[in-house]
Design a protein around this motif. Structure first.
Motif, PDB file in Angstrom:
ATOM      1  N   LEU A 200      -1.145   3.501  14.900  1.00 44.11           N
ATOM      2  CA  LEU A 200       0.261   2.928  15.141  1.00 44.11           C
ATOM      3  C   LEU A 200       0.933   3.965  15.618  1.00 44.11           C
ATOM      4  N   SER A 201       2.080   3.668  16.516  1.00 40.25           N
ATOM      5  CA  SER A 201       2.818   4.470  16.880  1.00 40.25           C
ATOM      6  C   SER A 201       3.509   5.071  15.808  1.00 40.25           C
ATOM      7  N   SER A 202       4.344   6.440  15.895  1.00 39.59           N
ATOM      8  CA  SER A 202       4.727   6.954  14.651  1.00 39.59           C
ATOM      9  C   SER A 202       5.786   6.093  13.963  1.00 39.59           C
ATOM     10  N   GLU A 203       6.743   5.515  14.833  1.00 39.00           N
ATOM     11  CA  GLU A 203       7.844   4.708  14.136  1.00 39.00           C
ATOM     12  C   GLU A 203       7.074   3.607  13.338  1.00 39.00           C
ATOM     13  N   ASP A 204       6.068   2.847  13.856  1.00 41.31           N
ATOM     14  CA  ASP A 204       5.365   1.871  13.449  1.00 41.31           C
ATOM     15  C   ASP A 204       4.529   2.056  12.040  1.00 41.31           C
ATOM     16  N   PHE A 205       4.196   3.454  12.124  1.00 44.61           N
ATOM     17  CA  PHE A 205       3.337   4.110  11.040  1.00 44.61           C
ATOM     18  C   PHE A 205       4.261   4.088   9.884  1.00 44.61           C
ATOM     19  N   HIS A 206       5.491   4.469  10.000  1.00 44.06           N
ATOM     20  CA  HIS A 206       6.360   4.801   8.889  1.00 44.06           C
ATOM     21  C   HIS A 206       6.814   3.611   8.487  1.00 44.06           C
ATOM     22  N   GLN A 207       6.938   2.579   9.344  1.00 44.18           N
ATOM     23  CA  GLN A 207       7.379   1.215   8.750  1.00 44.18           C
ATOM     24  C   GLN A 207       6.274   0.708   8.146  1.00 44.18           C
ATOM     25  N   TRP A 208       5.171   0.545   8.483  1.00 39.39           N
ATOM     26  CA  TRP A 208       3.796   0.212   7.931  1.00 39.39           C
ATOM     27  C   TRP A 208       3.732   0.912   6.409  1.00 39.39           C
ATOM     28  N   MET A 209       3.765   2.043   6.264  1.00 43.33           N
ATOM     29  CA  MET A 209       3.859   2.790   4.894  1.00 43.33           C
ATOM     30  C   MET A 209       4.984   2.155   4.062  1.00 43.33           C
ATOM     31  N   LYS A 210       6.016   1.872   4.737  1.00 45.95           N
ATOM     32  CA  LYS A 210       7.357   1.602   3.780  1.00 45.95           C
ATOM     33  C   LYS A 210       7.062   0.279   3.568  1.00 45.95           C
ATOM     34  N   ASN A 211       6.705  -0.874   4.429  1.00 48.55           N
ATOM     35  CA  ASN A 211       6.890  -2.206   4.094  1.00 48.55           C
ATOM     36  C   ASN A 211       5.533  -2.875   3.937  1.00 48.55           C
ATOM     37  N   GLU A 212       4.490  -2.375   4.788  1.00 49.76           N
ATOM     38  CA  GLU A 212       3.368  -3.319   4.570  1.00 49.76           C
ATOM     39  C   GLU A 212       2.242  -2.807   3.607  1.00 49.76           C
ATOM     40  N   TRP A 213       1.864  -1.542   3.691  1.00 48.83           N
ATOM     41  CA  TRP A 213       1.048  -0.901   2.680  1.00 48.83           C
ATOM     42  C   TRP A 213       1.048  -1.369   1.449  1.00 48.83           C
ATOM     43  N   PRO A 214       2.380  -1.359   0.618  1.00 47.31           N
ATOM     44  CA  PRO A 214       2.269  -1.757  -0.650  1.00 47.31           C
ATOM     45  C   PRO A 214       1.904  -3.049  -0.982  1.00 47.31           C
ATOM     46  N   GLN A 215       2.194  -4.028   0.044  1.00 48.34           N
ATOM     47  CA  GLN A 215       1.701  -5.309  -0.418  1.00 48.34           C
ATOM     48  C   GLN A 215       0.242  -5.396  -0.134  1.00 48.34           C
ATOM     49  N   LEU A 216      -0.063  -4.756   1.186  1.00 52.11           N
ATOM     50  CA  LEU A 216      -1.479  -4.653   1.352  1.00 52.11           C
ATOM     51  C   LEU A 216      -2.338  -4.215   0.265  1.00 52.11           C
ATOM     52  N   LYS A 217      -1.889  -3.129  -0.400  1.00 50.30           N
ATOM     53  CA  LYS A 217      -2.525  -2.247  -1.298  1.00 50.30           C
ATOM     54  C   LYS A 217      -2.919  -3.223  -2.410  1.00 50.30           C
ATOM     55  N   ASP A 218      -1.811  -4.234  -2.845  1.00 50.02           N
ATOM     56  CA  ASP A 218      -2.181  -4.931  -3.931  1.00 50.02           C
ATOM     57  C   ASP A 218      -3.222  -6.026  -3.566  1.00 50.02           C
ATOM     58  N   ARG A 219      -3.156  -6.599  -2.146  1.00 54.66           N
ATOM     59  CA  ARG A 219      -4.184  -7.507  -1.854  1.00 54.66           C
ATOM     60  C   ARG A 219      -5.593  -7.042  -1.959  1.00 54.66           C
ATOM     61  N   ILE A 220      -5.864  -5.489  -1.174  1.00 54.64           N
ATOM     62  CA  ILE A 220      -6.859  -4.920  -1.300  1.00 54.64           C
ATOM     63  C   ILE A 220      -7.655  -4.601  -2.583  1.00 54.64           C
ATOM     64  N   PHE A 221      -6.595  -4.121  -3.400  1.00 53.14           N
ATOM     65  CA  PHE A 221      -7.189  -3.576  -4.812  1.00 53.14           C
ATOM     66  C   PHE A 221      -7.261  -4.590  -5.939  1.00 53.14           C
ATOM     67  N   CYS A 222      -6.512  -5.823  -5.822  1.00 56.45           N
ATOM     68  CA  CYS A 222      -6.422  -6.811  -6.886  1.00 56.45           C
ATOM     69  C   CYS A 222      -6.710  -8.345  -6.063  1.00 56.45           C
ATOM     70  N   PRO A 223      -7.560  -8.329  -5.274  1.00 56.26           N
ATOM     71  CA  PRO A 223      -7.517  -9.857  -4.638  1.00 56.26           C
ATOM     72  C   PRO A 223      -7.582 -10.977  -5.737  1.00 56.26           C
ATOM     73  N   SER A 224      -6.919 -11.911  -5.490  1.00 50.42           N
ATOM     74  CA  SER A 224      -7.046 -12.960  -6.532  1.00 50.42           C
ATOM     75  C   SER A 224      -8.284 -13.427  -6.814  1.00 50.42           C
ATOM     76  N   SER A 225      -9.115 -13.629  -5.761  1.00 50.81           N
ATOM     77  CA  SER A 225     -10.362 -14.317  -6.266  1.00 50.81           C
ATOM     78  C   SER A 225     -11.485 -13.534  -6.628  1.00 50.81           C
ATOM     79  N   GLN A 226     -11.475 -12.178  -6.284  1.00 55.37           N
ATOM     80  CA  GLN A 226     -12.520 -11.243  -7.084  1.00 55.37           C
ATOM     81  C   GLN A 226     -12.049 -10.033  -7.371  1.00 55.37           C
ATOM     82  N   ARG A 227     -12.646  -9.560  -8.491  1.00 53.86           N
ATOM     83  CA  ARG A 227     -12.129  -8.162  -9.030  1.00 53.86           C
ATOM     84  C   ARG A 227     -12.854  -7.108  -8.112  1.00 53.86           C
TER      85      ARG A 227
END
Ligand code: C2E
Ligand code: MG
Ligand code: MG
Length: 582
Positions: free
Chosen positions: A550-577
């Protein structure tokens, strides 16, 4: 003083001058028979004085010179003035002696009645110098082969002959991979001896009518005349490869060279010397680039590719100046902590017409033109400055991984450039990681070891990129101060379903564990890959599952907005542990 006294004095003075002169002199009868010679004459032609008496002077000339000399003597004497001419005499042993011959009548009597004074000036030394100069101009003193200018003349003549006789020519350009390395490692003396040996082996493969020249460095040109069929060239090439692939020796050491050959044919690949030379070079460069290909016949397609390449190189030259390069950043996730611990800086070229160009399409050209040094330095400066800025926002601070190319790595002031980038940006050295491929290290193992220890002493982390695709040598892993391996994405792609890829990925992980190295898996796109890698003890992952570069701006945004949600999805997916809570 009376006229008689004057001429007597002159006679005495002339006799003394004649005797003592360093100039070879002889008095000849009107019929050019020798009447007297001076000591310098005897010395020059190695004759005793008595052996020359009554000898026809013309017999002392080289047989090829007599007809010319007779005509010349006639003209000289009728002109009644001293004239000079370069000619060749023979000494008593029949050895040619180049001389400047001057002849004049002793007085102004009737032509054909007066005796003649002949002088010979030895030109051997001048001739030697002249021959040497001609040799140095036209011949290569290392191999004894002709030089490029003379080759060019011969090519032009051969083209006119072939055009008249409606025959074909083959122009071959040959270069020797590994020669440069050998020359650098063992010195010019070894290099020159090997070039001489190459010239000898090439000569043994050709017909007498063919021509060889050393163009420069390790490049040779061969001109094959009267080629009827292409297979005829193949026979010569096979002979050449057989000869050159045999080992070369220097001081009991054995070397192997790899010949690479380009071929252009007259008239189909060019009708002028310029055209043929240009196309044979294109074909040779092609065969150098295609690692496995020993030789390449020129094709028109190459011309357009070479053209494209030239255009690409041209626009790359201004890309840095015009600010067309940008850096994208791809996050790396530490599996144990679930924290984004690093970013890899990946270069892109924002081309005004083509849009965002991927590095694989322009890095090879940057390498070849040497522009990689300045672009690499720019990337290092710019990415370090960016990472230093992000570092302050995060705990633990983000590490920056940078890809280093071979040419950049082996550049003399590489360590100084890295140090400057760190000093200028204020990025702590332990936050910088250098990604190096095995192919870089193999280029010069000693030099690489010293550069890597320099980086390591500075506190910089070193990882081997694309591990598994190159030599995967244990020697490297033990010998160099490394901290991590990056498993190439071609192996991760098949995890866990493809048995072979999975076995390789597991093998690399266990090898790394035993050697105390960390592992980053590249190209992780699916959740199941992440799960397996975590189970097998892989420390970091990088891939589209997290984010593309990602560009530096997009990466900054990604860390702030997307990563926290993605992290939850990756680490605690609803269907499987997976490993929630670990
Ligand atoms: P690399 O260092 O192995 O970089 C990883 C490549 O994999 C990047 O391609 C990245 O975009 C791609 N990638 C990452 N995750 C995934 C994934 O999940 N799926 C797929 N399909 N691809 C993924 P990119 O950016 O095109 O770079 C290609 C190569 O160009 C790099 O390979 C690196 O060798 C070289 N490169 C990039 N930037 C630089 C640079 O600044 N200097 C030098 N010398 N080489 C660079
Ligand atoms: Mg990389
Ligand atoms: Mg890689």
């Amino acid at each position: 003083m009376s006229n008689v006294r004057k001429s007597e004095t002159l006679d005495i003075e002339f006799a003394s001058f004649f005797q003592k002169s360093f100039l070879a002199m002889a008095l000849l009868s009107p019929q050019w028979d020798i009447l007297r010679v001076n000591p310098a004459f005897c010395k020059l032609l190695d004759y005793a004085e008595e052996d020359t008496t009554a000898f026809p002077f013309i017999h002392l000339l080289h047989p090829q010179e007599t007809a010319r000399a007779e005509e010349l003597f006639g003209r000289m004497i009728s002109g009644l003035a001293m004239k000079s001419v370069e000619t060749v005499c023979l000494n008593s042993e029949g050895r040619p002696v180049p001389v400047l011959l001057s002849l004049c009548p002793a007085s102004e009597r009737k032509v054909g009645e007066d005796i003649l004074v002949l002088t010979l000036e030895d030109l051997s030394f001048q001739k030697q110098v002249q021959n040497r100069l001609e040799y140095l101009t036209n011949y290569d003193c290392v191999t004894g082969l002709i030089k490029a200018t003379m080759f060019r003349d011969r090519l032009e003549h051969a083209i006119s002959r072939a055009s008249r006789e409606k025959t074909r020519l083959g122009l071959v350009m040959l270069s020797l991979r590994r020669f440069k390395k050998l020359n650098e490692s063992f010195g010019r003396r070894a290099g020159n001896l090997i070039l001489k040996e190459v010239a000898g082996r090439l000569g043994a493969c050709l017909r007498e009518s063919d021509t060889i020249c050393r163009q420069r460095g390790d490049k040779f040109l061969l001109l094959l005349e009267k080629i009827e069929e292409t297979p005829q060239i193949m026979v010569v090439l096979e002979k050449i490869f057989r000869e050159l692939e045999m080992p070369f020796f220097f001081e009991e050491l054995e070397f192997f060279l790899v010949p690479r050959v380009g071929i252009a044919l007259y008239p189909e690949d060019g009708e002028t010397a310029d055209h043929l030379m240009e196309n044979v070079e294109t074909a040779m460069n092609r065969s150098r680039q295609e690692g496995r290909c020993k030789f390449q016949f020129y094709t028109r397609k190459m011309h357009s590719r070479a053209r494209e390449r030239l255009e690409l190189e041209g626009s790359l030259h201004r890309a840095l100046e015009w600010g067309e390069f940008v850096i994208h950043y791809q996050p790396q996730l530490e599996l144990k902590s679930g924290v984004i611990t690093a970013v890899e800086a990946l270069l892109r070229w924002n081309h005004p017409e083509r849009g965002l160009v991927a590095p694989n399409d322009f890095i090879p050209a940057l390498e070849e033109t040497g522009l990689i040094t300045s672009v690499g330095e720019w990337t290092l400066q710019k990415a370090c400055a960016q990472a230093a800025l992000w570092g302050g926002d995060q705990d633990p601070p983000l590490r920056l991984a940078i890809n280093i190319s071979a040419r950049q790595f082996l550049e003399r002031d590489f360590l100084a450039i890295v140090k400057k980038a760190l000093d200028d940006s204020g990025l702590p050295p332990h936050q910088l990681e250098m990604e190096i491929t095995e192919s870089i290290l193999i280029k010069d193992i000693e030099e690489s070891a010293s550069i890597l220890s320099g980086l390591s002493r500075m506190g910089i982390r070193i990882s081997i990129d694309d591990f598994g695709t190159g030599y995967s040598s244990l020697v490297f892993l033990q010998r160099f101060p490394l901290q991590a391996l990056k498993i190439d994405r071609s192996f991760i792609r098949g995890v866990p379903r493809h048995g072979e890829s999975t076995a390789i990925a597991c093998g690399i992980l266990s090898l790394a564990r035993n050697l105390g190295l960390e592992v980053t898996a590249e190209g992780v796109e699916r959740q199941e890959q992440l799960r397996c890698l975590k189970d097998w003890g892989c420390q970091q992952i990088q891939g589209f599952l997290l984010a593309p570069p990602l560009s530096s701006e997009d990466f900054h945004q990604w860390m702030k907005n997307e990563w926290p949600q993605l992290k939850d999805r990756i680490f605690c997916p609803s269907s499987q542990r997976i490993f929630c809570g670990k």
